[in-house]
Design a protein around this motif. Structure first.
Motif, PDB file in Angstrom:
ATOM      1  N   VAL A 190      55.473  26.489 -19.086  1.00 15.10           N
ATOM      2  CA  VAL A 190      56.558  26.569 -18.111  1.00 15.10           C
ATOM      3  C   VAL A 190      56.657  27.981 -17.531  1.00 15.10           C
ATOM      4  CG1 VAL A 190      59.051  26.362 -17.795  1.00 15.10           C
ATOM      5  CG2 VAL A 190      57.830  24.689 -19.199  1.00 15.10           C
ATOM      6  N   GLU A 191      56.497  29.000 -18.363  1.00 17.61           N
ATOM      7  CA  GLU A 191      56.542  30.372 -17.855  1.00 17.61           C
ATOM      8  C   GLU A 191      55.429  30.604 -16.839  1.00 17.61           C
ATOM      9  OE1 GLU A 191      56.727  34.987 -19.502  1.00 17.61           O
ATOM     10  OE2 GLU A 191      56.112  33.356 -20.841  1.00 17.61           O
ATOM     11  N   ARG A 192      54.228  30.094 -17.143  1.00 15.70           N
ATOM     12  CA  ARG A 192      53.111  30.230 -16.202  1.00 15.70           C
ATOM     13  C   ARG A 192      53.407  29.474 -14.904  1.00 15.70           C
ATOM     14  NH1 ARG A 192      49.431  29.483 -19.667  1.00 15.70           N
ATOM     15  NH2 ARG A 192      49.360  27.206 -19.581  1.00 15.70           N
ATOM     16  N   ALA A 193      54.049  28.291 -15.006  1.00 17.24           N
ATOM     17  CA  ALA A 193      54.382  27.516 -13.816  1.00 17.24           C
ATOM     18  C   ALA A 193      55.397  28.248 -12.940  1.00 17.24           C
ATOM     19  CB  ALA A 193      54.920  26.149 -14.222  1.00 17.24           C
ATOM     20  N   VAL A 194      56.350  28.942 -13.564  1.00 14.37           N
ATOM     21  CA  VAL A 194      57.333  29.715 -12.794  1.00 14.37           C
ATOM     22  C   VAL A 194      56.641  30.816 -12.001  1.00 14.37           C
ATOM     23  CG1 VAL A 194      59.297  31.298 -13.004  1.00 14.37           C
ATOM     24  CG2 VAL A 194      59.247  29.195 -14.343  1.00 14.37           C
ATOM     25  N   VAL A 195      55.639  31.430 -12.599  1.00 11.32           N
ATOM     26  CA  VAL A 195      54.906  32.495 -11.913  1.00 11.32           C
ATOM     27  C   VAL A 195      54.081  31.935 -10.759  1.00 11.32           C
ATOM     28  CG1 VAL A 195      53.133  34.271 -12.185  1.00 11.32           C
ATOM     29  CG2 VAL A 195      54.860  33.938 -13.979  1.00 11.32           C
ATOM     30  N   LEU A 196      53.465  30.772 -10.970  1.00 17.23           N
ATOM     31  CA  LEU A 196      52.549  30.219  -9.967  1.00 17.23           C
ATOM     32  C   LEU A 196      53.265  29.454  -8.861  1.00 17.23           C
ATOM     33  CD1 LEU A 196      49.729  28.874 -12.340  1.00 17.23           C
ATOM     34  CD2 LEU A 196      49.744  31.009 -11.027  1.00 17.23           C
ATOM     35  N   CYS A 197      54.448  28.953  -9.129  1.00 13.96           N
ATOM     36  CA  CYS A 197      55.133  28.080  -8.175  1.00 13.96           C
ATOM     37  C   CYS A 197      55.478  28.839  -6.892  1.00 13.96           C
ATOM     38  CB  CYS A 197      56.403  27.519  -8.812  1.00 13.96           C
ATOM     39  SG  CYS A 197      57.325  26.432  -7.723  1.00 13.96           S
ATOM     40  N   ALA A 198      55.163  28.229  -5.752  1.00 10.50           N
ATOM     41  CA  ALA A 198      55.429  28.855  -4.451  1.00 10.50           C
ATOM     42  C   ALA A 198      56.537  28.146  -3.689  1.00 10.50           C
ATOM     43  CB  ALA A 198      54.149  28.873  -3.609  1.00 10.50           C
ATOM     44  N   THR A 199      57.105  27.070  -4.245  1.00 13.58           N
ATOM     45  CA  THR A 199      58.166  26.314  -3.578  1.00 13.58           C
ATOM     46  C   THR A 199      59.403  26.281  -4.471  1.00 13.58           C
ATOM     47  OG1 THR A 199      57.405  24.203  -4.501  1.00 13.58           O
ATOM     48  CG2 THR A 199      56.433  24.905  -2.408  1.00 13.58           C
ATOM     49  N   ASP A 200      60.392  25.475  -4.061  1.00 15.98           N
ATOM     50  CA  ASP A 200      61.619  25.375  -4.837  1.00 15.98           C
ATOM     51  C   ASP A 200      61.478  24.469  -6.054  1.00 15.98           C
ATOM     52  OD1 ASP A 200      62.831  27.039  -3.043  1.00 15.98           O
ATOM     53  OD2 ASP A 200      63.758  25.430  -1.876  1.00 15.98           O
ATOM     54  N   TYR A 201      60.441  23.647  -6.069  1.00 18.61           N
ATOM     55  CA  TYR A 201      60.208  22.729  -7.183  1.00 18.61           C
ATOM     56  C   TYR A 201      58.827  23.004  -7.782  1.00 18.61           C
ATOM     57  CZ  TYR A 201      64.275  19.877  -6.019  1.00 18.61           C
ATOM     58  OH  TYR A 201      65.551  19.440  -5.790  1.00 18.61           O
ATOM     59  N   VAL A 202      58.757  22.924  -9.105  1.00 14.94           N
ATOM     60  CA  VAL A 202      57.473  23.074  -9.790  1.00 14.94           C
ATOM     61  C   VAL A 202      56.712  21.762  -9.639  1.00 14.94           C
ATOM     62  CG1 VAL A 202      56.333  23.437 -11.999  1.00 14.94           C
ATOM     63  CG2 VAL A 202      58.403  24.741 -11.431  1.00 14.94           C
ATOM     64  N   GLY A 203      55.507  21.861  -9.051  1.00 13.43           N
ATOM     65  CA  GLY A 203      54.690  20.679  -8.836  1.00 13.43           C
ATOM     66  C   GLY A 203      53.619  20.511  -9.887  1.00 13.43           C
ATOM     67  N   PRO A 204      52.879  19.405  -9.844  1.00 12.81           N
ATOM     68  CA  PRO A 204      51.840  19.166 -10.858  1.00 12.81           C
ATOM     69  C   PRO A 204      50.728  20.195 -10.811  1.00 12.81           C
ATOM     70  CG  PRO A 204      51.740  17.524  -9.099  1.00 12.81           C
ATOM     71  CD  PRO A 204      53.003  18.279  -8.894  1.00 12.81           C
ATOM     72  N   ASN A 205      50.450  20.741  -9.628  1.00 10.20           N
ATOM     73  CA  ASN A 205      49.385  21.741  -9.531  1.00 10.20           C
ATOM     74  C   ASN A 205      49.784  23.076 -10.158  1.00 10.20           C
ATOM     75  OD1 ASN A 205      47.737  19.913  -8.167  1.00 10.20           O
ATOM     76  ND2 ASN A 205      48.520  20.532  -6.149  1.00 10.20           N
ATOM     77  N   ASP A 206      51.091  23.288 -10.318  1.00 12.82           N
ATOM     78  CA  ASP A 206      51.555  24.537 -10.942  1.00 12.82           C
ATOM     79  C   ASP A 206      51.467  24.488 -12.462  1.00 12.82           C
ATOM     80  OD1 ASP A 206      52.279  25.509  -8.388  1.00 12.82           O
ATOM     81  OD2 ASP A 206      54.206  24.452  -8.509  1.00 12.82           O
ATOM     82  N   ILE A 207      51.264  23.301 -13.016  1.00 13.38           N
ATOM     83  CA  ILE A 207      51.217  23.135 -14.472  1.00 13.38           C
ATOM     84  C   ILE A 207      49.769  23.089 -14.923  1.00 13.38           C
ATOM     85  CG2 ILE A 207      51.824  21.623 -16.386  1.00 13.38           C
ATOM     86  CD1 ILE A 207      54.215  20.722 -14.767  1.00 13.38           C
ATOM     87  N   GLN A 208      49.369  24.088 -15.671  1.00 16.95           N
ATOM     88  CA  GLN A 208      47.997  24.195 -16.169  1.00 16.95           C
ATOM     89  C   GLN A 208      48.014  23.940 -17.676  1.00 16.95           C
ATOM     90  OE1 GLN A 208      46.372  27.954 -15.001  1.00 16.95           O
ATOM     91  NE2 GLN A 208      46.661  27.580 -12.811  1.00 16.95           N
ATOM     92  N   LEU A 209      47.355  22.894 -18.087  1.00 16.24           N
ATOM     93  CA  LEU A 209      47.335  22.489 -19.486  1.00 16.24           C
ATOM     94  C   LEU A 209      45.985  22.788 -20.114  1.00 16.24           C
ATOM     95  CD1 LEU A 209      49.064  19.016 -19.062  1.00 16.24           C
ATOM     96  CD2 LEU A 209      50.137  21.157 -19.743  1.00 16.24           C
ATOM     97  N   SER A 210      45.982  23.038 -21.415  1.00 14.48           N
ATOM     98  CA  SER A 210      44.735  23.225 -22.161  1.00 14.48           C
ATOM     99  C   SER A 210      44.657  22.103 -23.190  1.00 14.48           C
ATOM    100  CB  SER A 210      44.719  24.589 -22.858  1.00 14.48           C
ATOM    101  OG  SER A 210      45.817  24.708 -23.710  1.00 14.48           O
ATOM    102  N   GLU A 211      43.716  21.177 -22.986  1.00 18.89           N
ATOM    103  CA  GLU A 211      43.619  20.014 -23.860  1.00 18.89           C
ATOM    104  C   GLU A 211      42.722  20.311 -25.053  1.00 18.89           C
ATOM    105  OE1 GLU A 211      43.263  16.260 -22.362  1.00 18.89           O
ATOM    106  OE2 GLU A 211      44.504  16.579 -20.595  1.00 18.89           O
ATOM    107  N   LEU A 212      43.059  19.702 -26.182  1.00 23.41           N
ATOM    108  CA  LEU A 212      42.281  19.853 -27.396  1.00 23.41           C
ATOM    109  C   LEU A 212      41.587  18.538 -27.735  1.00 23.41           C
ATOM    110  CD1 LEU A 212      44.736  21.929 -29.598  1.00 23.41           C
ATOM    111  CD2 LEU A 212      42.810  22.743 -28.266  1.00 23.41           C
ATOM    112  N   GLY A 213      40.500  18.666 -28.451  1.00 24.07           N
ATOM    113  CA  GLY A 213      39.671  17.499 -28.715  1.00 24.07           C
ATOM    114  C   GLY A 213      40.373  16.410 -29.502  1.00 24.07           C
ATOM    115  N   LEU A 214      41.260  16.777 -30.421  1.00 25.53           N
ATOM    116  CA  LEU A 214      41.900  15.771 -31.267  1.00 25.53           C
ATOM    117  C   LEU A 214      43.326  15.449 -30.826  1.00 25.53           C
ATOM    118  CD1 LEU A 214      40.769  16.917 -34.808  1.00 25.53           C
ATOM    119  CD2 LEU A 214      39.853  15.072 -33.417  1.00 25.53           C
ATOM    120  N   ALA A 215      43.711  15.870 -29.620  1.00 25.10           N
ATOM    121  CA  ALA A 215      45.103  15.687 -29.207  1.00 25.10           C
ATOM    122  C   ALA A 215      45.482  14.222 -29.184  1.00 25.10           C
ATOM    123  CB  ALA A 215      45.320  16.311 -27.830  1.00 25.10           C
ATOM    124  N   ASP A 216      44.617  13.359 -28.607  1.00 24.45           N
ATOM    125  CA  ASP A 216      44.954  11.939 -28.488  1.00 24.45           C
ATOM    126  C   ASP A 216      44.989  11.262 -29.849  1.00 24.45           C
ATOM    127  OD1 ASP A 216      43.264  11.392 -25.327  1.00 24.45           O
ATOM    128  OD2 ASP A 216      45.282  12.058 -25.791  1.00 24.45           O
TER     129      ASP A 216
END
Length: 676
Positions: free
Chosen positions: A575-601
């Protein structure tokens, strides 16, 4: 073994100090020493006397001018013999175990009463009573200078000294500048023939290089014997006193054209005037102004001397008062800041979430917080164990006292012991002074020990004694330190397995395991993800001074559809990274950067079909093999390291753990990078 140090300054024996076995007698100019010597030749921490075996020894502490023992410089540490003199500049300290022979080499001008042959002391600490009682020839409860009336036949100097003495006491008791001014005027008009007196203060004190002008003066108080009106001192006269910092006595005021005018004393026919500075050194605070209208009672030079003495006393009282006011203002400011910080910490210690799991955790905290029981917090990395510890502290009766947090895995064994228990000066290289440890800092409060499972066995033993209420000693010290601390420990290790393997003490495990709080992983209460995400969004938008309305539906769906292997810490960083990247009034899906792990599912409980993670050597449909979670974790870490070509920083980021945690896991698995 009874022994004493007798202090002699100049030709006078001053104090007797008894040497207590087991305690170190420090000597120096700093007020923290047990024997304080007020001489610039003496270093702040000059030397020390300590017991070793059955003898007392002297050690120089690297003093600037050195320590002498019977005129021989002390190198390192040397034993002491009765009758020897420790010499520090003009001060001597006699070492003895018999006070009857405590004064070797007495000079001819030494103050020794002829009747007894013993030394007269100003102050004796821990000294035995004398062999016979002295004859008391006079008693007095009050000094003659404090009387309200003057005995007949005393000269003016004696009367003025008595007045100055009483005035000094009254000035010290004044609580405000107004009260001080009234005390000063009462004393100065009573001691002179002035009809009217006034005290004028500058807007702010003028230092040696500052210029004070009459326009900066304001009348604080005035006093007249016959209800005469007060006429402000002329600018000419006050200008002379402010510039020269000297008191002046003026006569024939009505004939001086420079003193006649709208603001002068010519209008009320003053015959003599005194204008004295209120000064301390070269700093001037204001003026004392006196004048007499009676031609038969003119102000004299003795009145000028008396007024100047009162002005100097008044300046000291004003300076002390200003210091106290400044300290009071500073104390109020620090209290306000401390209150605001505690409010902020209290807010940031609130557990966010409405799921049943979080409600159960909050209820359990509410039950255990009022007690002083030790708490063991368990959970994966990133679930918020420190936040839970803060919630325990701020919900307890210790909330107004310190909360100290310490990561036991961040330091080596020796440094960890020093950080937890403190150290004495010189206990190891770099120990330039005494340092209080985390336990002392947390006295009356709470200490949280994160990753407590990483403690070495030696520190565990010392930690156990503190938990059981025993005092401890600082590293390199011999004095016991007693603290009142509530301990909250946290770990993500399997302590039961560590006990079986002998790497964690069983008695410490049971001492810590009084109350256990299990913090659920975020994937176990996914319904709290929207609440947590909005909470973090508001916090970081406020810190970044941005106005963000929230998340778009697709962005929120992306957050709730993720496994969060790094738990709440990963969500917070995302969320902190999304606040930095967001260029509009709403945080969009492109502003959210996730790091997936192999065993997450596989770790989620919603039974969705497994998906292949990009860049991973583990693929969907792999044949199941029964193996422990630790083996799965080890294999997964090795796969990630291979994928990143053993870049540990990148691997730790992908795994959602700290680099130090990755190193410890590899050390536990006894895995090293394969040679190419």
């Amino acid at each position: 073994m009874i022994a004493y140090l007798v202090v002699r300054e100049g030709n006078k024996w001053r104090d007797v100090y008894r040497l207590t076995p087991g305690q170190m007698m420090t000597i120096g100019r700093a007020p923290s020493n047990r024997i304080v010597l007020h001489d610039d030749v003496c270093s702040r921490n000059h030397c020390e006397v300590f017991q070793q075996g059955n003898e007392w020894r002297l050690r120089d502490l690297g003093s600037r001018n050195g320590t002498l023992l019977d005129n021989v410089p002390v190198v390192g540490e040397v034993p002491l013999r009765p009758g020897q003199l420790i010499q520090i500049g003009p001060c001597d300290l006699a070492y003895t175990n018999d006070l009857a022979h405590a004064f070797p080499d007495t000079p001819e001008n030494q103050e020794v009463p002829e009747s007894t042959g013993t030394v007269q002391f100003d102050n004796v600490l821990d000294a035995p009573p004398p062999a016979h009682e002295p004859t008391i020839i006079h008693r007095r409860g009050f000094t003659r200078y404090s009387g309200k009336s003057e005995p007949p036949g005393r000269d003016r100097t004696s009367r003025e000294l008595a007045q100055l003495y009483r005035l000094a006491l009254d000035m010290g008791a004044a609580g405000t500048s107004q009260q001080l001014a009234e005390v000063v005027l009462g004393g100065v008009t009573a001691g002179t023939c002035a009809d009217i007196g006034a005290l004028l203060l500058l807007t702010s004190p003028a230092g040696p290089e500052e210029v004070a002008v009459p326009g900066q003066l304001s009348v604080i108080a005035y006093k007249g014997k016959q209800d005469l009106p007060y006429q402000k001192v002329s600018d000419h006269l006050s200008g002379i006193v402010l510039s020269s910092r000297e008191a002046v006595l003026a006569r024939d005021v009505a004939d001086d054209s420079r003193l006649i005018g709208r603001d002068s004393l010519g209008e009320i026919h003053a015959k003599s005037v005194i204008c004295a500075p209120i000064r301390m050194g070269k700093t001037i605070y204001g003026l004392i102004h006196l004048y007499s209208t009676d031609p038969e009672k003119k102000l004299e030079p003795d009145d000028l001397e008396f007024t100047l003495a009162i002005g100097d006393q008044c300046a000291v009282a004003l300076d002390n008062m200003r210091r106290q006011e400044s300290m009071a203002v500073g104390l109020v400011r620090v209290r306000d800041e401390n209150f605001k910080l505690r409010e902020q910490l209290g807010v940031e210690s609130e557990l966010v979430g409405d799921s049943p799991q979080m409600q159960e955790l909050k209820n359990k905290i509410a039950r255990i917080a009022p007690t002083d029981a030790a708490v063991l917090i368990r959970g994966e990395s990133g679930v918020g164990k420190e936040l839970v510890a803060r919630a325990v502290h701020f919900s307890s009766r210790r909330r107004s006292n310190p909360f100290v947090c310490m990561n036991c895995a961040a330091l080596t064994e020796s440094l960890l012991e020093s950080e937890l228990f403190g150290h004495e000066k010189g206990s190891f290289t770099g120990a330039t002074g005494r340092k209080a440890g985390k336990f002392e800092q947390a006295h009356k409060g709470t200490i949280m020990l994160d990753e407590v499972g990483e403690m070495s066995l030696a520190i565990q033993a010392k930690f156990l004694r503190v938990l059981e209420g025993h005092p401890f000693e600082r590293v390199g010290g011999g004095s016991p330190v007693q603290v009142d601390v509530r301990v909250v420990a946290a770990t993500n290790r399997d302590l039961e397995r560590a006990v079986d393997q002998g790497t964690f003490r069983k008695d410490l495990y049971f001492r810590l395991h009084v109350v256990q709080l299990n913090v659920p992983e975020l994937r176990e209460h996914m319904q709290d993800v929207p609440v947590l995400a909005l909470h973090f969004l508001e916090r970081y938008a406020r810190k970044a001074n941005r106005q963000l309305a929230g998340f778009t539906p697709r962005a929120m769906e992306k957050l709730t559809d993720y496994d969060w292997p790094g738990n709440i810490r990963e969500l917070q960083n995302t969320v902190e990274r999304a606040v930095v990247l967001c260029a509009t009034d709403y945080v969009g899906p492109n502003d959210i950067q996730l790091s997936e792990l192999g065993l997450a599912d596989e770790l989620r409980s919603n039974h969705r079909p497994p998906r292949e993670l990009p860049g991973s050597s583990i693929v969907a449909g792999v044949q199941f093999a029964a193996m422990s979670l630790e083996a799965v974790e080890q294999q997964h870490i090795l796969n990630v390291l291979e994928q990143t070509h053993w870049n540990k920083s990148q691997s730790a980021q992908i795994l959602g753990i700290e680099r130090s945690t990755l190193d410890r896991k590899l050390k536990r698995y006894q895995v090293a990078r394969p040679e190419r």
